[in-house]
Design an enzyme around this catalytic site. Structure first.
Site, short mmCIF file in Angstrom:
data_model
loop_
_atom_site.label_atom_id
_atom_site.label_comp_id
_atom_site.label_asym_id
_atom_site.label_seq_id
_atom_site.Cartn_x
_atom_site.Cartn_y
_atom_site.Cartn_z
CB VAL A 88 51.03 58.20 118.97
CG1 VAL A 88 50.40 59.33 118.18
CG2 VAL A 88 50.30 57.99 120.29
CD GLU A 89 56.31 53.87 116.66
OE1 GLU A 89 57.36 54.41 117.10
OE2 GLU A 89 56.26 53.23 115.61
CB THR A 90 56.48 58.14 121.93
OG1 THR A 90 57.35 57.09 121.48
CG2 THR A 90 57.10 58.83 123.14
#
Length: 371
Positions: A88-90
């Protein structure tokens, strides 16, 4: 896969004469759920348009999540934190029960947040607690030794003001607030007129024969949040506005049953205040906090994030985890707050996160063991 429902609405009448009616449009009253609730919060024939930047459109035709729990296998314990971090990025974190309990920081939080930032992850902090504004929450993070910017904080007090802006709530209308300073500050920053709040906490009603309580006819929305100054005056005043002012919105910042005022025990949450108005008005509120997807849509739009690249981390099944699932995100339940392992594994629980672990600092030990 989350099921969805279609909202059918018609255009605003061109013959509307008031500023309120200009921003309203008719809604199909048969929709069973709206923003996570069992029935529509509006007992009037018109409903507001939505901001197209929140994946809704000005033509008053939109698709919305039908908030059903995601059918899934039993939740899995988190065994490889590195794999989750890399996927994931966030990371969206709840605050109470995840970052702190009361005014006490949970062990290992600073090191965990530093590690995630060093991996290039965006961190966002979302709380249903409406007692503080984003600026005030920034000061709380700072007091606990955490370097978190105001832009990374999203409280339900901010969500209430952001929602009113998104529907072009008329600036000549007022908002009656049942809640604390956080809501007032966010409404003021957004340029809305308001009344109520803590100063109504000392007001009393002297019941005498023939007494009629007056209320402001220009109130177009009642916002209800957690309120330690809650009293009968506020219930009656807000009830009159919702019942008698045409098109008056009933907005709740959240419906949390409990909250963490101290780390020693659970305390009655904002849902207890909202429940009083549900009882007196016989209407359900429009909820802008978790598990409504309003804040998720807002965040995804603001930061340009794909929801599949977000992991929601929280301690509550019915708000945090459902919030993530309704938004199409990965979900991680931590057992450092409201939810225990027995509650998660209970046969009566239908909300299953993707993963669970004891606390967010497990990211550090599980990451190390997985390498």
């Amino acid at each position: 896969m989350l099921s969805r429902t279609v909202v059918s609405v018609s255009a605003v009448s061109s013959t509307s004469s008031t500023s309120l009616s200009r921003f309203l449009c008719k809604v199909n009253q048969t929709i069973p759920k709206f923003l996570g609730q069992k029935k529509l919060s509006h007992n009037f024939t018109n409903c507001t348009t939505w901001n197209k930047n929140l994946n809704l459109n000005r033509k008053c035709s939109t698709r919305m999540d039908n908030f059903t729990t995601k059918a899934s296998a039993a939740a899995q314990p988190l065994t490889n934190a590195d794999e989750l971090i890399g996927s994931v990025e966030t990371f969206i974190f709840d605050c109470d029960g995840v970052i702190w309990k009361g005014d006490k920081l949970i062990d290992g939080v600073p090191q965990t947040l530093d590690m995630l930032r060093s991996r290039g992850k965006r961190l966002v902090f979302v709380t249903n607690n409406s007692t503080k504004s984003r600026k005030q929450y920034g000061k709380k993070f700072e007091s606990l030794g955490l370097d978190v910017s105001e832009e990374e904080i999203f409280a339900s007090s901010f969500a209430a003001a952001a929602y009113l802006k998104s529907i072009d709530f008329p600036k000549d209308k007022k908002v009656y607030v049942v809640g604390e300073d956080g809501i007032l500050k966010e409404l003021e920053l957004a340029g809305f007129q308001y009344l109520g709040g803590p100063e109504d906490g000392g007001k009393k009603i002297e019941l005498k024969p023939g007494f009629l309580m007056e209320h402001d006819k220009d109130v177009g929305a009642v916002v209800v949040g957690f309120d330690r100054y809650f009293n009968y005056y506020k219930v009656q005043y807000g009830t009159l506005c919702i019942r008698e002012n045409p098109g008056c919105l009933f907005i709740a910042t959240n419906r949390d049953a409990v909250t963490h005022l101290t780390d020693a025990q659970e305390w009655a949450g904002g849902g207890s205040m909202v429940g009083a108005f549900v009882g007196s008005t016989q209407r359900e509120p429009l909820v802008v906090g978790k598990p409504s997807t309003f804040m998720m849509d807002y965040l995804a739009n603001k930061f340009g994030i794909l929801k599949s690249q977000i992991c929601m981390v929280g301690d509550r099944l019915d708000t945090d985890i459902l919030f993530g699932q309704n938004g199409g995100c990965k979900t991680l339940l931590v057992l450092s707050g409201v939810t225990s392992l027995s509650m998660l594994q209970s046969p009566s629980n239908s909300i299953k996160p993707d993963f669970y672990t004891n606390k967010i600092s497990d990211f550090l030990s599980l990451k190390a063991s997985a390498v």
